[in-house]
Write an enzyme that holds these catalytic residues in place. Structure first.
Site, PDB file in Angstrom:
ATOM      1  N   GLY A  21       0.842  -1.190   0.000  1.00 28.53           N
ATOM      2  CA  GLY A  21       0.000   0.000   0.000  1.00 28.53           C
ATOM      3  C   GLY A  21       0.869   1.229   0.000  1.00 28.53           C
ATOM      4  N   ASP A 144      -9.341  -2.282  16.314  1.00 28.08           N
ATOM      5  CA  ASP A 144      -9.767  -2.777  14.994  1.00 28.08           C
ATOM      6  C   ASP A 144     -10.070  -4.274  15.041  1.00 28.08           C
ATOM      7  OD1 ASP A 144     -10.518  -2.530  12.383  1.00 28.08           O
ATOM      8  OD2 ASP A 144      -8.487  -2.539  11.558  1.00 28.08           O
TER       9      ASP A 144
END
Length: 505
Positions: A21, A144
């Site tokens: 990414g 998360d």
């Protein structure tokens, strides 16, 4: 991106990328310093912020060091968090080396449109909360929790919490027009993230919310982001989509309250409430259990014969029990009724209804069986789904394996000469254990509980013409009858309890 074969710090050899990414890449690597063959695998996170300003790099380094510190602290107290092997900086780029978890994440288990049973969901939540208790005790908020960040370790079947957020924070760092470093990203995932976390103020109870939404997702088969909210209260509307006990509904509701002040404040509080929602029933004696659950099934003269049997059983009970039962005694909650319409835990696995056939060379072969499926390269044990074909007796098994044993959901096909066509249901340590059903070759079927490969507990025998005979089973046999769950019944078995067992008063 590093070329394959690159060796970092003269130790960690890049095998292949796992993801990439704007913030960097993640690789699977080998640890060359360990003198074993094959070399143990590890995960290398290469963090490289696109913005290379001095202020941003300073904050990125702080965040990177924080995640390393979190992993180090947690690794010392719990083995269900990835181990930290190393972290270092080179040329403004950061590297974090941690344990490779050989397993799969829970998105492979929690599938849209395939709801779980209450007992399975409770076990999952207990497993997650037990790890989260240790994390919260260190004043660490995961932020998360979702299926993709919960791994099922193949070696022992335990869950492992991964991804503590620093990577995402570094990804979101940017410098504004005044030269100040800000973060453009909120840590969390839509559907699992409560309001206070979305506002940048996460709390320990924010993790509790995420775990509760995970449970609701498993119960309903609906992703959290697809569940509606009450427009007035902001509470999630889900109760009408699941068949669960009121007490469990209460626990889940308190886990996912819209306002954090109304939730369980820590994982420990939620775990305690969940544990209390599954009380252990007071055990009964075999005679009490038999008398309270026995059903009489007859084909003709049912009303009169039923009355005779009732009188007989009552007189027998009081003859054997000089002291009448205490009317204030607490009666244990009965097991759930199993009938031909019951959805059993393994029924939703569509692969089991049409198991694959063996093709090509087996993964592993002995003089007893051939095995086609996943093998742990370290332990050489079967883990995950696989097909096992027994050479001599012609049995075939397709389903879940854990540590080289049939454990989980599976289908066992019997030889042609057997009364049984196949068993489909739960296994544990190579035995039929849990809920499932036997399909007989004459079209009859038993659905219910199994203990140590025998029909044991509540179950129903379903004839090919769809008539039923249910009750409590012991050692493959229906109590009060000669009906066996795994053989074709004789013509008189339905009447055995009515006539052969009757004695003078």
């Amino acid at each position: 991106m590093h070329p394959l074969g690159t060796v970092l710090r003269s130790r960690y050899k890049i095998i292949h990328p796992l993801g990439s990414g704007g913030f960097g890449e993640t690789y699977l690597a080998e640890d060359l310093d360990i003198p074993t063959t094959p070399k143990p695998k590890c995960v290398v996170k290469h963090l490289k912020p696109q913005n290379q300003s001095e202020g941003l790099l300073k904050i990125a380094k702080g965040l990177f060091n924080r995640e390393a510190e979190i992993l180090y602290r947690l690794d010392n107290i719990h083995n269900q968090v990835p181990k930290l092997f190393a972290h270092f900086e080179e040329n403004g780029e950061f590297y974090l080396v941690q344990e490779f978890i050989d397993g799969h994440n829970l998105s492979k288990e929690i599938i849209a449109g395939q709801p779980w049973g209450e007992a399975e969901v409770k076990k999952l939540l207990r497993d997650v909360l037990e790890v989260l208790v240790f994390i919260h005790q260190q004043s660490i908020i995961h932020r998360d929790i979702k299926p993709q960040n919960i791994m099922r370790r193949h070696q022992d079947g335990k869950i492992v919490l991964i991804d503590f957020g620093a990577v995402k924070e570094i990804k979101g760092l940017e410098t504004n027009t005044q030269g100040l470093v800000t973060s453009s990203i909120l840590i969390g995932t839509n559907g699992y993230m409560p309001d206070e976390q979305a506002n940048g103020k996460p709390k320990l109870s924010s993790d509790v919310y995420a775990v509760g939404m995970l449970g609701i997702q498993a119960l309903t088969g609906v992703p959290p982001q697809n569940l509606p909210e009450d427009p007035v209260t902001g509470e999630i509307i889900w109760r009408d989509r699941a068949n669960v006990s009121d007490r469990f509904v209460e626990v889940l509701t308190n886990m996912v309250r819209s306002h954090f002040s109304q939730r369980y404040q820590t994982a420990a509080e939620a775990l305690q409430a969940l544990t209390q929602s599954t009380p252990s029933p007071k055990p009964k004696s075999d005679r009490q259990r038999s008398q309270s659950n026995r059903k009489v099934m007859v084909t003709g003269g049912a009303v009169l014969l039923g009355c005779i049997m009732s009188l007989y059983m009552v007189s027998k009970y009081f003859a054997q029990s000089p002291t009448p039962p205490n009317p204030q005694a607490v009666t244990p909650k009965p097991l759930p009724t199993i009938n031909k319409f019951s959805q059993l835990p393994c029924d939703s696995d569509q692969q089991l209804s049409s198991p694959p056939t063996a093709t090509g060379n087996p993964t592993h072969e002995t003089n007893v069986y051939k095995y086609y499926g996943q093998i742990n390269p370290k332990t050489k044990e079967a883990n995950g789904k696989g097909l096992m074909i027994f050479k001599k007796n012609q049995f075939q098994y397709y389903g879940d394996f854990k540590n080289n044993k049939r454990s989980g959901c599976g289908r066992l096909s019997y030889p042609v000469k057997s009364n049984i066509n196949y068993y489909l249901g739960q296994f544990e340590n190579d035995e039929l254990q849990g809920l499932g059903y036997l399909k007989l070759r004459n079209g009859n079927e038993y659905r219910g509980n199994f203990v140590k490969s025998k029909c044991q507990g509540k179950g129903v025998y379903i004839y090919a013409d769809k008539t039923e005979q249910d009750g409590i089973w012991r050692e493959d046999k229906l109590e009060g009858s000669d009906l066996l769950c795994n053989k074709e019944p004789s013509a008189s078995s339905m009447l055995t309890i009515s006539f052969l067992s009757l004695k003078p008063f």
